[in-house]
Motif scaffolding. Structure first.
Motif, PDB file in Angstrom:
ATOM      1  N   ALA A 184       0.996  -1.149  -0.136  1.00 38.78           N
ATOM      2  CA  ALA A 184      -0.057   0.193   0.029  1.00 38.78           C
ATOM      3  C   ALA A 184       0.788   1.207   0.106  1.00 38.78           C
ATOM      4  CB  ALA A 184      -1.086   0.052   1.372  1.00 38.78           C
TER       5      ALA A 184
ATOM      6  N   LYS B 173       0.448   4.188   0.000  1.00 40.02           N
ATOM      7  CA  LYS B 173       0.164   5.483   0.906  1.00 40.02           C
ATOM      8  C   LYS B 173       0.994   5.272   2.246  1.00 40.02           C
ATOM      9  CE  LYS B 173      -4.152   3.693   0.459  1.00 40.02           C
ATOM     10  NZ  LYS B 173      -4.132   2.563   0.167  1.00 40.02           N
TER      11      LYS B 173
ATOM     12  N   ASP C 162      -0.684  -1.260  -4.233  1.00 41.17           N
ATOM     13  CA  ASP C 162      -2.135  -0.789  -4.238  1.00 41.17           C
ATOM     14  C   ASP C 162      -1.661   0.716  -4.342  1.00 41.17           C
ATOM     15  OD1 ASP C 162      -4.611  -0.079  -3.043  1.00 41.17           O
ATOM     16  OD2 ASP C 162      -3.646  -0.108  -0.974  1.00 41.17           O
TER      17      ASP C 162
ATOM     18  N   HIS D 189     -11.149  -4.745   2.139  1.00 41.31           N
ATOM     19  CA  HIS D 189      -9.970  -4.251   2.995  1.00 41.31           C
ATOM     20  C   HIS D 189     -10.892  -3.618   4.029  1.00 41.31           C
ATOM     21  CE1 HIS D 189      -6.687  -2.042   4.560  1.00 41.31           C
ATOM     22  NE2 HIS D 189      -7.613  -0.905   4.840  1.00 41.31           N
TER      23      HIS D 189
ATOM     24  N   SER E  37      -7.392  -0.439   9.210  1.00 36.96           N
ATOM     25  CA  SER E  37      -5.758  -0.423   9.495  1.00 36.96           C
ATOM     26  C   SER E  37      -5.508  -0.636  10.862  1.00 36.96           C
ATOM     27  CB  SER E  37      -5.655   0.608   8.810  1.00 36.96           C
ATOM     28  OG  SER E  37      -4.135   0.612   8.745  1.00 36.96           O
TER      29      SER E  37
ATOM     30  N   GLY F 276      -4.107  -4.229   6.471  1.00 36.69           N
ATOM     31  CA  GLY F 276      -4.495  -3.703   7.690  1.00 36.69           C
ATOM     32  C   GLY F 276      -3.987  -4.597   8.904  1.00 36.69           C
TER      33      GLY F 276
ATOM     34  N   GLU G 132      -2.469  -6.557   0.488  1.00 28.67           N
ATOM     35  CA  GLU G 132      -2.024  -4.964   0.434  1.00 28.67           C
ATOM     36  C   GLU G 132      -1.579  -4.332   1.830  1.00 28.67           C
ATOM     37  OE1 GLU G 132      -5.575  -3.655  -2.760  1.00 28.67           O
ATOM     38  OE2 GLU G 132      -5.994  -3.343  -0.718  1.00 28.67           O
TER      39      GLU G 132
ATOM     40  N   GLY H 150       0.700  -2.442   4.332  1.00 27.95           N
ATOM     41  CA  GLY H 150       1.332  -1.002   4.169  1.00 27.95           C
ATOM     42  C   GLY H 150       2.068  -0.900   5.357  1.00 27.95           C
ATOM     43  N   ARG H 151       1.494  -0.624   6.639  1.00 21.06           N
ATOM     44  CA  ARG H 151       2.107  -0.577   7.891  1.00 21.06           C
ATOM     45  C   ARG H 151       2.999  -1.464   8.163  1.00 21.06           C
ATOM     46  NH1 ARG H 151      -0.806   2.785  11.634  1.00 21.06           N
ATOM     47  NH2 ARG H 151      -2.716   2.461  10.372  1.00 21.06           N
TER      48      ARG H 151
ATOM     49  N   ARG I 199       0.525  11.862  12.837  1.00 26.09           N
ATOM     50  CA  ARG I 199      -0.546  10.580  13.773  1.00 26.09           C
ATOM     51  C   ARG I 199      -1.049  11.024  15.027  1.00 26.09           C
ATOM     52  NH1 ARG I 199       0.272   6.047  14.273  1.00 26.09           N
ATOM     53  NH2 ARG I 199      -1.469   4.967  13.547  1.00 26.09           N
TER      54      ARG I 199
ATOM     55  N   TYR J 108      -4.683  11.137  15.072  1.00 35.18           N
ATOM     56  CA  TYR J 108      -5.535   9.728  15.770  1.00 35.18           C
ATOM     57  C   TYR J 108      -5.267   9.968  17.352  1.00 35.18           C
ATOM     58  CZ  TYR J 108      -4.898   8.745  11.052  1.00 35.18           C
ATOM     59  OH  TYR J 108      -4.830   8.770   9.523  1.00 35.18           O
TER      60      TYR J 108
ATOM     61  N   TYR K  41       2.874   5.989   7.083  1.00 35.49           N
ATOM     62  CA  TYR K  41       1.857   7.239   7.475  1.00 35.49           C
ATOM     63  C   TYR K  41       2.749   8.216   8.024  1.00 35.49           C
ATOM     64  CZ  TYR K  41      -1.214   3.368   5.822  1.00 35.49           C
ATOM     65  OH  TYR K  41      -1.783   2.620   5.318  1.00 35.49           O
TER      66      TYR K  41
ATOM     67  N   MET L 283       1.902  11.544   5.103  1.00 33.06           N
ATOM     68  CA  MET L 283       1.000  12.591   5.587  1.00 33.06           C
ATOM     69  C   MET L 283       1.690  13.825   5.756  1.00 33.06           C
ATOM     70  SD  MET L 283      -1.347   9.899   7.730  1.00 33.06           S
ATOM     71  CE  MET L 283      -2.662  10.650   8.185  1.00 33.06           C
TER      72      MET L 283
HETATM   73  N1  LLP Z   1      -5.708  -1.486   0.987  1.00 30.11           N
HETATM   74  C1  LLP Z   1      -6.418  -0.384   1.292  1.00 30.11           C
HETATM   75  C2  LLP Z   1      -7.502  -0.212   0.203  1.00 30.11           C
HETATM   76  C3  LLP Z   1      -6.298   0.692   2.164  1.00 30.11           C
HETATM   77  O1  LLP Z   1      -7.057   1.702   2.259  1.00 30.11           O
HETATM   78  C4  LLP Z   1      -5.102   0.462   2.989  1.00 30.11           C
HETATM   79  C5  LLP Z   1      -4.813   1.609   3.855  1.00 30.11           C
HETATM   80  C6  LLP Z   1      -4.109  -0.362   2.899  1.00 30.11           C
HETATM   81  C7  LLP Z   1      -4.450  -1.273   2.006  1.00 30.11           C
HETATM   82  C8  LLP Z   1      -2.994  -0.442   3.792  1.00 30.11           C
HETATM   83  O2  LLP Z   1      -3.459  -0.762   5.156  1.00 30.11           O
HETATM   84  P1  LLP Z   1      -2.302  -1.174   6.142  1.00 30.11           P
HETATM   85  O3  LLP Z   1      -1.759  -2.352   5.851  1.00 30.11           O
HETATM   86  O4  LLP Z   1      -1.209  -0.104   6.064  1.00 30.11           O
HETATM   87  O5  LLP Z   1      -3.115  -0.936   7.618  1.00 30.11           O
HETATM   88  N2  LLP Z   1      -3.243   7.033   8.101  1.00 30.11           N
HETATM   89  C9  LLP Z   1      -3.506   6.045   9.078  1.00 30.11           C
HETATM   90  C10 LLP Z   1      -3.919   4.689   8.121  1.00 30.11           C
HETATM   91  C11 LLP Z   1      -4.684   5.097   6.922  1.00 30.11           C
HETATM   92  C12 LLP Z   1      -4.886   3.554   6.237  1.00 30.11           C
HETATM   93  C13 LLP Z   1      -5.615   3.909   5.004  1.00 30.11           C
HETATM   94  N3  LLP Z   1      -5.809   2.693   4.105  1.00 30.11           N
HETATM   95  C14 LLP Z   1      -2.662   5.731  10.040  1.00 30.11           C
HETATM   96  O6  LLP Z   1      -1.757   6.566  10.147  1.00 30.11           O
HETATM   97  O7  LLP Z   1      -2.964   5.100  10.765  1.00 30.11           O
END
Ligand code: LLP
Length: 421
Positions: free
Chosen positions: A58, A60, A79, A199, A202, A239, A273, A275-276, A312, A316, A372, A376
Motif C-alpha cells: 500500500a 500510501k 496498491d 479491506h 488498518s 490492515g 495489500e 502497508g504499515r 499521527r 489519531y 503514514y 501525510m
Molecule cells: N489497502 C487499502 C485499500 C487501504 O485503504 C489501506 C490503508 C491499505 C491497503 C493498507 O493498510 P495497512 O496495511 O497499512 O494497515 N493514516 C492512517 C492509516 C490509514 C490507512 C488507509 N488505508 C494511520 O496513520 O494510521
C-alpha cells in the motif's frame, strides 16, 4: 525494535549511530532501515508461500521511490489510490501488471492514465464508477479488468478513522448488493470482471476480523460461480497492525496459520495489500530539542519537528514511543509533553510522557514512524518538508532532500493587477 537498537548508550540504526546521521543531515528527518523493510517483506511472503499470491504494497504508507524500489526488487507490486501514486510506481519501474487501483473517487483522468498504463485491475467502489470505467475503456478501445470492492460489514476493532469495512463506511459496495453489482459489471461491454476486493481497516491487532471477512468474500465468490461469474483474484487488502506501545498484533505467520487453510481450499490468486506492517517499524523520525520550559508546573519539551511533519499523534491521538538518541544514565526522569513549533495546541507527539530530563540540543527518536509519516506530511506554517534517509548496514543515503524556500512557492503566481506598488 528491529534494526533500531542501543549499543551502549547510543541508538543505532543498523550499524550507524543515529546521532552521526543527524550531524550530517541536520534535523528533523525520517530515517528508514533498509534491512528491516526487506526482512518484513520476506517474512510476509514466506508466511503465505503456500498460496499463490501477489503482494501489492500500500503505497500510501510510504511512497518514496527508493522504498518502492525495494518492494519491486522483491517481486512486489502496489496498491495505489491516485494518479500520483501510479506515477510514482511507474517512476520506480514497477510492473503495471502488479498494480491495483482502489479509492472511492477515481477521476476520469486517473482512470484513463491507469488504463493506458495497463494496470492489473481497478478495485471499483460504486456503480457510478463502474459506468465511468466502462466508458473510458470504450473510448480507449480496451477492456478494463476490475474487482469490486465489497464491504463485508466486519468490525476491525480499530480507531474509527481507519475502520473501513463497516456497513456505514464510505468504502466499497455493500455485500448484500454484491451479486447484483457483479451481474451488472459482467454485462458491461468494456469491463472484464477478474476479482473480489475487501479491506476492512488498518492497525488491526486480532486475527478474527480477517478470518470473518475472508470467509464472507469466499462465500460470495462461491455464489458468483453458481451465477456463472468466475473470478481469478481474491484481494484481501491490508490492515495488519504493528506494535506502537503494548499491542501484540498477530505475527504474519500467525495470521497465515488461520488464513492459509481457508485460502488454500480455493483456486484463487490471493492479493495482499500490506502497508504499515512492512514499513511502520522500519522508520523513525529524528528530531532535536529546541527548548524546554515549565508552565504552571507542567513540563514542555519543544522539538524541531511538528505535526506537519508527522501527523499521527495529532490526528489519531496515536501513541508513539519516544527514545533519547543518546541515553544518559545520570538523568532523572520527568513527565513532559513533547510538542512541536506549530501554532496549534494539537501539535504534539506525546502528552505526559515520562522521559529523561532532556536539555536543549538533545536528539529524540519518534519510533514507528515509517508508515503514514512522510506521506501525510504537509507544508503547514510554510515549513519545508523534511528529508528521508535510508540506512543500509553502515551506509546512509539521502533518498529525499530537505525542501528549500523556493520549493515553498513553486507554482505560485502574482496576478498583474497586484504587481504595481
Ligand atoms: N489497502 C487499502 C485499500 C487501504 O485503504 C489501506 C490503508 C491499505 C491497503 C493498507 O493498510 P495497512 O496495511 O497499512 O494497515 N493514516 C492512517 C492509516 C490509514 C490507512 C488507509 N488505508 C494511520 O496513520 O494510521
Amino acid at each position: 525494535m528491529d534494526d533500531f537498537q542501543y549499543h551502549g548508550q547510543e541508538l543505532f540504526s543498523e550499524k550507524i549511530p543515529v546521532q552521526k546521521v543527524a550531524e550530517k543531515i541536520g534535523t528533523p528527518f525520517y530515517l528508514y532501515s533498509y534491512n528491516t523493510i526487506l526482512n518484513h517483506l520476506r517474512v510476509f511472503k514466506d508466511a503465505f508461500k503456500k498460496v499463490p499470491h501477489l503482494i501489492c504494497f500500500a503505497e500510501k504508507a510510504n511512497s518514496n521511490i527508493s522504498i518502492l524500489r525495494i518492494i519491486i526488487k522483491e517481486g512486489g507490486g502496489f496498491d495505489i489510490i491516485s494518479g500520483g501514486e501510479l506515477y510514482r510506481a511507474l517512476q520506480a519501474n514497477a510492473d503495471p501488471q502488479k498494480i491495483v487501483f482502489a479509492g472511492v473517487g477515481k477521476t476520469r483522468d486517473e482512470i484513463r492514465y491507469a488504463l493506458k498504463s495497463n494496470i492489473l485491475m481497478f478495485n471499483v467502489e460504486s456503480t457510478d464508477e463502474l459506468f465511468v470505467i466502462d466508458e473510458v475503456a470504450e473510448e480507449l478501445q480496451t477492456k478494463a479488468r476490475v474487482a469490486l470492492r465489497v464491504n463485508p460489514d466486519v468490525d476491525p476493532k480499530t480507531h474509527k478513522y481507519i475502520a473501513t469495512g463497516l456497513k456505514e463506511s464510505k468504502f466499497g459496495i455493500s455485500i448484500s448488493n454484491a451479486v447484483q453489482e457483479y451481474k451488472l459489471a459482467e454485462s458491461l461491454e468494456n469491463i472484464d470482471v477478474v476479482g473480489i476486493h475487501k479491506h476492512i481497516g488498518s492497525q488491526i491487532t486480532q486475527t478474527g476480523p480477517f478470518v470473518e471477512a475472508v470467509e464472507k468474500i469466499i462465500s460470495l465468490a462461491d455464489i458468483l460461480k453458481k451465477e456463472g461469474i468466475q473470478i481469478k483474484y481474491l484481494n484481501i487488502g491490508g490492515g495488519l497492525g504493528i506494535t506502537y506501545s503494548d499491542e501484540s498484533p498477530p505475527h504474519p505467520k500467525e495470521l497465515a496459520a488461520e488464513l492459509v487453510p481457508i485460502l488454500s481450499k480455493t483456486k484463487y490468486t490471493i492479493i495482499f495489500e500490506p502497508g504499515r506492517v512492512i514499513v511502520g517499524n522500519a522508520g523513525i523520525l529524528v528530531t532535536r530539542v529546541l527548548y524546554t520550559k515549565m508552565n504552571e508546573g507542567k513540563n514542555f519539551i519543544i522539538v524541531d519537528a511538528g505535526m506537519n511533519d508527522f501527523l499521527r499523534p495529532s490526528l489519531y491521538d496515536s501513541y508513539q514511543r519516544i527514545l533519547p538518541v543518546i541515553k544518559s544514565s545520570a538523568d532523572k526522569n520527568i513527565s513532559a509533553d513533547v510538542v512541536g513549533p506549530i501554532c496549534e495546541s494539537g501539535d504534539f507527539f506525546a502528552k505526559d510522557r515520562i522521559l529523561p530530563d532532556l536539555k536543549k540540543g538533545s536528539l529524540l527518536a519518534v519510533m514507528s514512524a515509517g508508515a503514514y509519516g512522510f506521506t501525510m506530511s504537509s507544508n503547514y506554517n510554510s515549513r519545508r518538508r523534511i528529508p528521508e534517509v535510508l540506512v543500509k548496514d553502515e551506509q546512509h543515503y539521502v533518498i529525499r532532500e530537505r525542501e528549500n524556500y523556493t520549493d515553498l512557492i513553486k507554482g505560485e503566481k502574482i496576478p498583474e493587477f497586484l504587481n504595481h506598488d
